[in-house]
Design an enzyme around this catalytic site. Structure first.
Site, PDB file in Angstrom:
ATOM      1  N   ARG A  58       0.752  -1.390  -0.335  1.00  0.00           N
ATOM      2  CA  ARG A  58      -0.392  -0.471   0.185  1.00  0.00           C
ATOM      3  C   ARG A  58       1.250   1.006   0.043  1.00  0.00           C
ATOM      4  O   ARG A  58       0.587   2.218  -0.966  1.00  0.00           O
ATOM      5  CB  ARG A  58      -0.804   0.340   1.324  1.00  0.00           C
ATOM      6  CG  ARG A  58      -1.936  -1.357   1.420  1.00  0.00           C
ATOM      7  CD  ARG A  58      -2.724  -0.926   2.785  1.00  0.00           C
ATOM      8  NE  ARG A  58      -3.610  -0.197   1.907  1.00  0.00           N
ATOM      9  CZ  ARG A  58      -4.646   0.401   3.274  1.00  0.00           C
ATOM     10  NH1 ARG A  58      -5.476  -1.326   4.083  1.00  0.00           N
ATOM     11  NH2 ARG A  58      -5.773   0.858   2.759  1.00  0.00           N
ATOM     12  N   TYR A  77     -18.806  12.515 -10.529  1.00  0.00           N
ATOM     13  CA  TYR A  77     -19.082  14.550 -11.422  1.00  0.00           C
ATOM     14  C   TYR A  77     -17.617  14.135 -12.357  1.00  0.00           C
ATOM     15  O   TYR A  77     -17.386  14.944 -13.308  1.00  0.00           O
ATOM     16  CB  TYR A  77     -19.076  15.473 -10.174  1.00  0.00           C
ATOM     17  CG  TYR A  77     -20.668  15.293  -9.834  1.00  0.00           C
ATOM     18  CD1 TYR A  77     -21.500  15.572 -10.076  1.00  0.00           C
ATOM     19  CD2 TYR A  77     -20.047  14.789  -7.712  1.00  0.00           C
ATOM     20  CE1 TYR A  77     -22.596  15.299  -9.524  1.00  0.00           C
ATOM     21  CE2 TYR A  77     -21.671  15.213  -7.224  1.00  0.00           C
ATOM     22  CZ  TYR A  77     -22.762  15.122  -8.225  1.00  0.00           C
ATOM     23  OH  TYR A  77     -23.326  14.969  -6.976  1.00  0.00           O
ATOM     24  N   HIS A  81      -7.864  -4.871  -7.070  1.00  0.00           N
ATOM     25  CA  HIS A  81      -7.550  -3.579  -5.501  1.00  0.00           C
ATOM     26  C   HIS A  81      -9.054  -4.279  -4.309  1.00  0.00           C
ATOM     27  O   HIS A  81      -9.766  -2.650  -4.676  1.00  0.00           O
ATOM     28  CB  HIS A  81      -7.449  -2.207  -5.767  1.00  0.00           C
ATOM     29  CG  HIS A  81      -6.652  -1.394  -4.705  1.00  0.00           C
ATOM     30  ND1 HIS A  81      -5.178  -1.906  -4.535  1.00  0.00           N
ATOM     31  CD2 HIS A  81      -6.780  -0.912  -4.020  1.00  0.00           C
ATOM     32  CE1 HIS A  81      -4.563  -1.379  -3.225  1.00  0.00           C
ATOM     33  NE2 HIS A  81      -5.525  -0.300  -3.055  1.00  0.00           N
TER      34      HIS A  81
END
Length: 839
Positions: free
Chosen positions: A42, A131, A88
């Site tokens: 990570r 968006y 993932h």
């Protein structure tokens, strides 16, 4: 009657069982698993492609979805869902945050995602994933190139249903170019971005010279190049990080002082330190003013927009020195920040702290392995295709018999065996012939097949040469890196300064205390200097406020004696005075000396490393207009005044007197097509003026031969020019110092682009040139060699003389004096400026 057992029935397997465990051992094991996951899966990037696993999976998923730069954008939520569902298995927020950072031009030096919509700012976060839209940037295409050619190992995804690359091919040295940041368990990484062109140059040098040292690589990578520009003050911490992997450096905003109103000046901020937004700076300024720690600021406005970019205006109160206020801003606000370098990354699955050379070495080894595996893959495919083409050549040579064999066979297996037996074909060749449609087989001509076979043999030979020679393999890697730099490279944005004009924070005291310099700057004598590379600076003044400033040498060495610059214009003034910048259009622009950075002495001589670009102080230049000299604005009676020369051969001395109160005014009336080429501030009349022309003519005459004129006058005839010639230089030599003066001429081709040809140079004693009358043709000062037809640079003045290149490095001039009409000696690199002793 059967007896019942009194023992209770055993519970079903897996139910009702209590297992005693050691809590300390369980906590230790669970924490180690968590720490391992955070470190390796990570938080830390891989040293080869510079990507964390989530970033690598995002790019691979977008590549798999076909979101290439020429395709339309898609919703980010779709990309996040694809990554989360297939590769993932973590939260969508973490995936979207990583995608957003790869699209932010203020976070990465070379963005890998082309975002459409609100992707945030240094002060605000992005819009929701539903968006915004995204696709791969052109640089990301280079990161995933050749993935289908077995260049990297593939590993299973989280559930083993799919394959994903363990590392990307990464033709871009992404870790150094874009940097990285992350916090793991017990360790963290924080790496600044760098310039792609510089990093590629260093990587290519390491490819060609595997034994190169860190000092060799520092010639190509001088320091970080931050996305927002700004300035890095002090490079000792950077060099320490390049050597050890850990270090710190200070970043400072790019500012200039402008006239906000006719009576008030302000500090305009155009670039901020890495990761700092204007809203944060405005907030800190307001807090410091309210707490009375910051003095001299009357207002601050954020005028940032898409057209002009970042523009933060700090208005300075009347009577306060903007330079002193700026120093307070550096100490009390994020306009000056410290960046801690911690180059921690994964190397062969292990976290390591690497210096610059080690980072480049890991990347170069990765690219060598990628190109080797790609060449092996292409070689195998080319051999397979050649084998099939050779089978087709056999079939086409006797097409009728091939058809007869196939038609007379009972089935495909029999046809295959008969073709192999009759024509001595391999199984693959026979299958290829059988799979072809008859109409395609007849279209193959022997000539076409032989041409294709020859091409495949050439390809095979080239690939075998690459795989058989380490030098050839390294050449391919170097060439591909050069192509990446040409396609994606951009100029450097961050200015690197060895030292600042102000004292270091440690010498100024604790951060947040009162101003370290007085708000009222003492009006001590100094020199205002302009360098060949366009840096403007002033000396720190003399010890005696009533005496003249100390002299300045022509070349100003830096603190490490490797940087060098040449003073091409200088004027004697005082710290609180104003001087004029004379432009090629005959204008004089007022320039407050106190706004110019002061140079601290280094080994007895000032260093222009603390100077500032001239454009920061004279922003009103028109297109094609340039500054050609510096001059005093108020010239006392008895002084020589301002002398200037035009390209058309005109010379003028401006009559002494006070300059107009305007911010700009004209000092010469120019004819159409003419321009000012040089301007000198003469302390007195006891000097000879010298004009040098492009056709290598030098004219020397007394300054008293030029009558002082008013500012509107057009000057007098200076030198008679031949057809096509122009004046290239103006010099002045005091009477009685002729033996200490020198004439330097640099010849080249008139049609060559500036800086592309080094040319030849000659240094001649000034005393060898006789004086003649004003308005005559002068004497020859340089004989051209083959390929030369013009003087591109010239200098006449007090020695010793120094020359500088565009990089600021010193260019050695010929040590032996040349004849007055002799030829020059070849220079090692192009010259941009020549200067002599000032004062």
């Amino acid at each position: 009657m059967a007896r019942r057992s009194s023992a209770p029935a055993a519970p079903p397997p897996g139910e009702g069982r209590v297992v005693d465990i050691d809590v300390a051992a369980e906590m230790q094991g669970s924490f180690l698993e968590y720490a391992y996951s955070v470190i390796y899966a990570r938080a830390l990037p891989d040293a080869r492609d510079g990507l964390k696993p989530v970033q690598r999976r995002i790019l691979y998923a977008m590549h798999d979805m076909g979101l290439r730069p020429e395709r339309a954008h898609v919703k980010c939520s779709r990309v996040v869902g694809e990554v989360m569902g297939k590769l993932h298995p973590h939260g969508d927020t973490a995936i979207y945050d990583a995608l957003v950072r790869m699209a932010q031009s203020f976070s990465l030096r070379l963005p890998l995602v082309d975002g459409h919509g609100n992707f945030g700012s240094p002060d605000d976060g992005p819009a929701a994933a539903r968006y915004t839209e995204a696709r791969m940037a052109s640089a990301a295409q280079v990161m995933v190139a050749d993935l289908d050619e077995d260049v990297v190992d593939l590993v299973p995804n989280y559930d083993g249903s799919l394959q994903q690359p363990s590392v990307l091919p990464s033709a871009i040295p992404n870790l150094l170019v874009n940097g990285a940041s992350g916090i793991a368990v017990g360790m963290a990484t924080n790496m600044p971005p760098h310039n792609l062109v510089e990093v590629v140059a260093a990587a290519r040098h390491l490819v060609e010279h595997p034994a190169a040292t860190l000092e060799d690589l520092l010639r190509f990578v001088p320091g970080p190049d931050l996305p927002g520009g700004g300035r890095i003050i002090g490079l000792d911490g950077v060099r320490e990080a390049y050597a050890t992997g850990r270090g710190t450096f200070r970043t400072r905003a790019t500012t200039r002082v402008e006239a906000i109103t006719p009576r008030r000046r302000g500090i305009v901020v155009t670039e901020l330190p890495y990761g700092v937004g204007p809203e944060r700076v405005v907030e800190k300024i307001a807090d410091a003013v309210k707490s009375r720690r910051l003095q001299g600021v009357s207002d601050v406005q954020d005028l940032t927009d898409r057209e002009s970019g970042l523009r933060l205006v700090v208005e300075v109160k009347s009577g306060f020195d903007p330079e002193a206020v700026l120093e307070q801003l550096h100490r009390l606000t994020p306009m000056e920040e410290t960046f801690g370098i911690n180059n921690v990354c994964l190397v062969e699955g292990q976290p390591r702290t690497l210096g610059l050379r080690e980072l480049l070495a890991v990347y170069v080894d990765h690219r060598l392995e990628v190109v080797r595996r790609r060449s092996e893959y292409r070689l195998a495919r080319a051999r397979e295709r050649l084998h099939l083409v050779e089978g087709l050549l056999v079939a086409v040579a006797d097409i009728d018999e091939v058809i007869a064999v196939i038609r007379s066979s009972d089935d495909a297996a029999a046809a295959r065996e008969r073709l192999m037996a009759v024509f001595e074909l391999s199984r693959e060749q026979a299958d290829h012939i059988l799979e072809l449609q008859l109409r395609r087989l007849t279209r193959f001509s022997t000539l076409e097949l032989e041409t294709r076979a020859a091409e495949l043999r050439e390809t095979i030979a080239a690939l075998e040469e690459v795989l058989g020679s380490d030098e050839r393999l390294r050449g391919v890697v170097s060439d591909e890196l050069a192509e990446v730099a040409r396609e994606h490279g951009t100029p450097r944005r961050t200015v690197l300064l060895e030292a600042s004009g102000a004292a270091a924070p440690a010498a100024r005291g604790a951060r947040g205390r009162g101003p370290a310099v007085p708000l009222e700057v003492p009006d001590s004598p100094c020199w205002l200097l302009l360098s060949a590379t366009g840096l403007l600076a002033r000396t720190s003044g003399g010890t005696d406020d009533d005496g003249p400033p100390p002299p300045v040498p022509a070349g100003l060495p830096g603190a490490d004696r490797s940087a060098h610059d040449v003073v091409v214009a200088a004027v004697r003034t005082s710290a609180r005075a104003e001087v004029g910048a004379v432009t090629s259009r005959g204008r004089v622009l007022r320039l407050p000396v106190v706004d110019v950075p002061a140079l601290p002495p280094v080994h007895g001589a000032p260093s222009l490393a603390g100077g500032a670009p001239l454009a920061d102080f004279v922003p009103g230049l028109a297109k094609g207009e340039r500054v050609v000299g510096l001059a005093r604005l108020d010239v006392p009676e008895g002084a020589g005044g301002l002398a200037l020369a035009t390209a058309g051969g005109t010379v003028k001395r401006v009559a002494p007197g006070e300059a107009p109160a305007r911010e700009e005014f004209e000092v010469v009336g120019l004819k159409d097509g003419d321009e000012v080429v040089a301007a000198l501030d003469l302390p007195d009349d006891g000097r000879d003026l010298v004009l040098v022309t492009s056709d290598a003519q030098l004219l020397r005459f007394p300054a008293t031969a030029v009558r002082p004129q008013g500012r509107a006058a057009g000057g007098m005839a200076g030198v008679r020019l031949a057809a096509g010639a122009r004046v290239v230089a103006l010099g002045a030599v005091a009477h009685g110092t002729e033996d200490d003066a020198a004439v330097v001429t640099v010849a080249g081709a008139a049609g060559a682009l500036p800086g592309t040809e080094a040319g030849t140079a000659k240094v001649t004693p000034f005393a060898e040139y006789p004086a003649k009358g004003r308005g005559t043709g002068g004497v020859r000062c340089h004989r051209f060699l083959r390929g030369e037809d013009a003087l591109v640079h010239a200098f006449v003045g007090a020695g010793p003389v120094a020359a500088g290149a565009a990089s600021g490095a010193a260019v050695p001039l010929p040590a032996e004096p040349g004849r007055r009409d002799g030829s020059g000696v070849p220079l090692p690199q192009a010259v941009v400026g020549i200067g002599g002793r000032v004062g």
